[in-house]
Design an enzyme around this catalytic site. Structure first.
Site, mmCIF file in Angstrom:
data_model
loop_
_atom_site.group_PDB
_atom_site.id
_atom_site.type_symbol
_atom_site.label_atom_id
_atom_site.label_comp_id
_atom_site.label_asym_id
_atom_site.label_seq_id
_atom_site.Cartn_x
_atom_site.Cartn_y
_atom_site.Cartn_z
ATOM 1 N N LYS A 280 0.838 -1.189 0.000
ATOM 2 C CA LYS A 280 0.000 0.000 0.000
ATOM 3 C C LYS A 280 0.883 1.252 0.000
ATOM 4 C CE LYS A 280 -4.309 1.552 2.171
ATOM 5 N NZ LYS A 280 -5.291 1.278 3.241
ATOM 6 N N GLU A 367 -19.491 -4.662 11.087
ATOM 7 C CA GLU A 367 -20.389 -3.778 11.829
ATOM 8 C C GLU A 367 -21.445 -4.536 12.615
ATOM 9 O OE1 GLU A 367 -18.653 -1.537 8.380
ATOM 10 O OE2 GLU A 367 -19.700 -3.460 8.575
ATOM 11 N N ARG A 395 -25.428 -0.675 8.120
ATOM 12 C CA ARG A 395 -25.171 -2.096 7.889
ATOM 13 C C ARG A 395 -25.535 -2.942 9.114
ATOM 14 N NH1 ARG A 395 -19.555 -2.824 4.792
ATOM 15 N NH2 ARG A 395 -20.830 -4.342 3.692
#
Length: 634
Positions: A280, A367, A395
């Site tokens: 990344k 979540e 969610r």
């Protein structure tokens, strides 16, 4: 190469490896330069440059379907599909979206923003392909962080069971927005360290081919030897047990290796998972060295040094204020624990985590699990603080309803990024939570007018023992008001008048209070005295004050940075109907029945006529109508 000349990814098929390497460098340079001005998700995109190039070279988009999970890493895809010229407008009002957008390009076949959806969508596309007897490829690209989401695991299970032809790219950069957590992350870590497996397997197959065939028995023995080697060197082979052909791990920055493995994956029947290890932020040292997620997504920065261009405001961030107040109270109350679904940095919980590591839980992109875990903690007389963005709380709706509210548990939900969030656009605007929480029995919802009231609301939530309580707070910084040294709990359901007035009443809360006060001052200059009420408790409302207001027979205007359908204004209308105020005049301002795209928040508010000018116009209209009606009555 001038990236602005690209109109289609088809040109990649004519380039050799050396030219592709040069293109990779050009794209990295383009991203670093452009995002230094506009901001954006630089870390994820720098990490997938070679992977995106290889995918577009091997496959034929849009006939072959490339689905980018979350979408944080779709900038290179946008460049290769002809949108480099729009990057000056990235994430700006009416400009290029920071996520895949179907109306932008035929190459954007799936819109994302929330993680872990790509595999389910890909299964739907593959099923449609098979029903229609088409022959195209479906290729979802999912990160190791998103793979921890329950929805992704459900899809993996189904794809493997159906043996659907699909090539899943696992982009494993060992980090999502924050460092990854969980057992699955550890499995991937063991796979990364088992890179010798593929070479050992290939060597063994070469040796076996040199042995003359001695019937099925030797072949079966050979397969068992290969399987034993596989399980010895790659612990568990999680994906193969799910029914996938597992390829990798391979270097996600080696174009030749990527192309070779993608071409091989195209020939395999059934589902394939290609495990690609990337870095990344590759190519930009500050992003490469980031271990906490600062460079996942940024505002503008200085390209030469990597220093972020910060605003000059001295007020605390809302996320920091709420998290630090919780931390302060946790020093005296050992029951307080904090939970976040993969957003410890965004929700500013690093300080809490360092001081109370045993009471801090980052559960990853999960979540639903985070919400029900908070409920479980509450059953044991703990005080869980669930820090979750408004857009991600969506969610976990069923868990809030079924596991928290139905059992009336003392869970404190900190709803971060409530209201319009700007550059991230439709998928992240926090404007739906009032509508989907207000109708849940036992739920208390509040929002402060400033950071001082915000810290008192944290105290209110921790002290409250009547069930679930939610505190909404916006993105960005507070107003810079003076802060009380002593925290106090506010009476549940209490409102306050912040500016008296006799001609009309403006009911509002949170970020729209300054807007309402500005409108009231402008109205005063025109001889209209409007009262402004801080309706800080959205549920329960201050019914005593409401009765007082409607008994005065003045126009009432509700203002909210949230959807109108089912929102705060709707609650006021319900009060009017239930109490038979038949002559009441109520007008509502808020988010209309549409998705709000990306852009500067002020520009978005003007676009939907949610500003002080509109408040002035609406109040004047109703006051003038009331005055005319009064004259007619005389």
């Amino acid at each position: 190469m001038d990236l602005h000349t690209i109109t289609s990814p088809s040109f990649l098929k004519q380039l050799n490896n050396e030219q592709l390497v040069e293109l990779s460098e050009d794209i990295r340079r383009f991203l670093i330069e452009n995002l230094s001005r506009t901001g954006g998700h630089i870390g994820p995109n720098l990490g997938v440059v070679e992977l995106t190039i290889a995918l577009h070279k091997v496959f034929d988009s849009p006939s072959d379907k490339l689905l980018w999970d979350v979408g944080h890493q779709s900038y290179v895809h946008k460049i290769l599909t002809g949108r480099a010229g729009q990057f000056d407008s990235l994430r700006q009002f009416k400009g290029l979206c920071g996520f895949p957008k179907r109306i932008e390009s035929e190459h954007d076949v799936w819109e994302t923003g929330h993680s872990s959806t790509s595999l389910s969508a890909a299964m739907g596309m593959a099923a449609a392909r098979d029903i229609k007897k088409d022959k195209n490829h479906v290729i979802p690209i999912i990160g190791d962080g998103a793979l921890t989401g329950g929805m992704a695991l459900e899809a993996l299970n189904h794809i493997g069971h159906e043996q659907t032809n699909m090539i899943v790219i696992l982009n494993d950069n060992e980090m999502s927005i924050a460092p990854n957590v969980g057992a699955l992350h550890n499995v991937l870590g063991r796979m990364r360290t088992a890179g010798k497996y593929n070479k050992a397997k290939d060597d063994l197959e070469y040796i076996l081919k040199k042995i003359p065939a001695v019937g099925g028995k030797l072949a079966a023995t050979a397969e068992r030897v290969k399987d034993s080697l596989k399980y010895l060197l790659v612990s568990g082979m999680f994906f193969e047990e799910l029914g996938f052909t597992y390829l990798g791990p391979i270097d996600g920055h080696n174009l030749e290796e990527l192309e070779e493995n993608l071409l091989y994956a195209k020939k395999v029947d059934g589902p394939v998972l290609l495990h690609v290890v990337t870095k990344k932020g590759k190519g930009f040292l500050p992003a490469e060295q980031d271990i906490i997620g600062t460079w996942h997504g940024t505002g503008p920065y200085k390209m030469e040094t990597g220093d972020l261009v910060k605003s000059s405001g001295k007020a605390p961030s809302w996320s920091g204020l709420i998290a630090e107040t919780v931390r302060k109270l946790a020093r005296k109350d050992g029951r307080i624990v904090a939970i976040t679904p993969a957003m410890p940095v965004g929700s500013k919980l690093e300080g809490f985590a360092s001081e109370f590591p045993e009471r801090m839980f980052d559960v990853g992109i999960a979540e639903q699990h985070a919400t029900t875990m908070a409920a479980g903690l509450a059953t044991q007389n703990m005080k869980p603080f669930l820090a979750i963005y408004s857009t991600f709380l969506q969610r976990a709706y069923d868990q809030v309803l079924h596991d928290i509210c139905r059992q009336n548990l003392n869970v404190f939900i900190g709803i971060d990024r409530s209201g319009l969030v700007g550059a991230d656009g439709e998928t992240h605007q926090g404007v739906f939570d009032i509508a989907f929480l207000r109708h849940l029995p036992n739920m208390v919802i509040m929002m402060p007018k400033d950071e001082n009231e915000g810290q008192h609301m944290v105290k209110t939530a921790i002290d409250y023992n009547g069930g679930p309580i939610a505190l909404r707070y916006p993105r960005g910084n507070g107003l810079g008001v003076a802060m009380d040294t002593e925290l106090k709990a506010l009476p549940i359901g209490s409102w306050e008048v912040v500016k008296p007035g006799k001609d009309a009443v403006i009911l509002t809360f949170g970020t729209t209070i300054p807007m309402a006060l500005h409108a009231a001052l402008e109205l005063e200059e025109q001889g209209i005295h409007a009262e402004v009420v801080n309706a800080r408790f959205i549920k329960p409302m201050d019914t005593k004050m409401l009765h007082s207001i409607f008994n005065r027979s003045v126009p009432v205007i509700t203002v909210e940075e949230a959807v109108l359908q089912g929102g705060f204004g709707s609650a006021v209308l319900e009060f009017v109907q239930e109490n038979q105020y038949t002559k009441a005049v109520v007008d509502r301002l808020g988010i209309p029945d549409q998705f709000i795209e990306h852009g500067d928040v002020a520009e978005l508010m003007d676009e939907i006529h949610l500003n002080s000018d509109e408040i002035v116009n609406v109040v004047k209209k109703h006051v003038q109508l009331k005055t005319k009606a009064g004259f007619k009555a005389l």
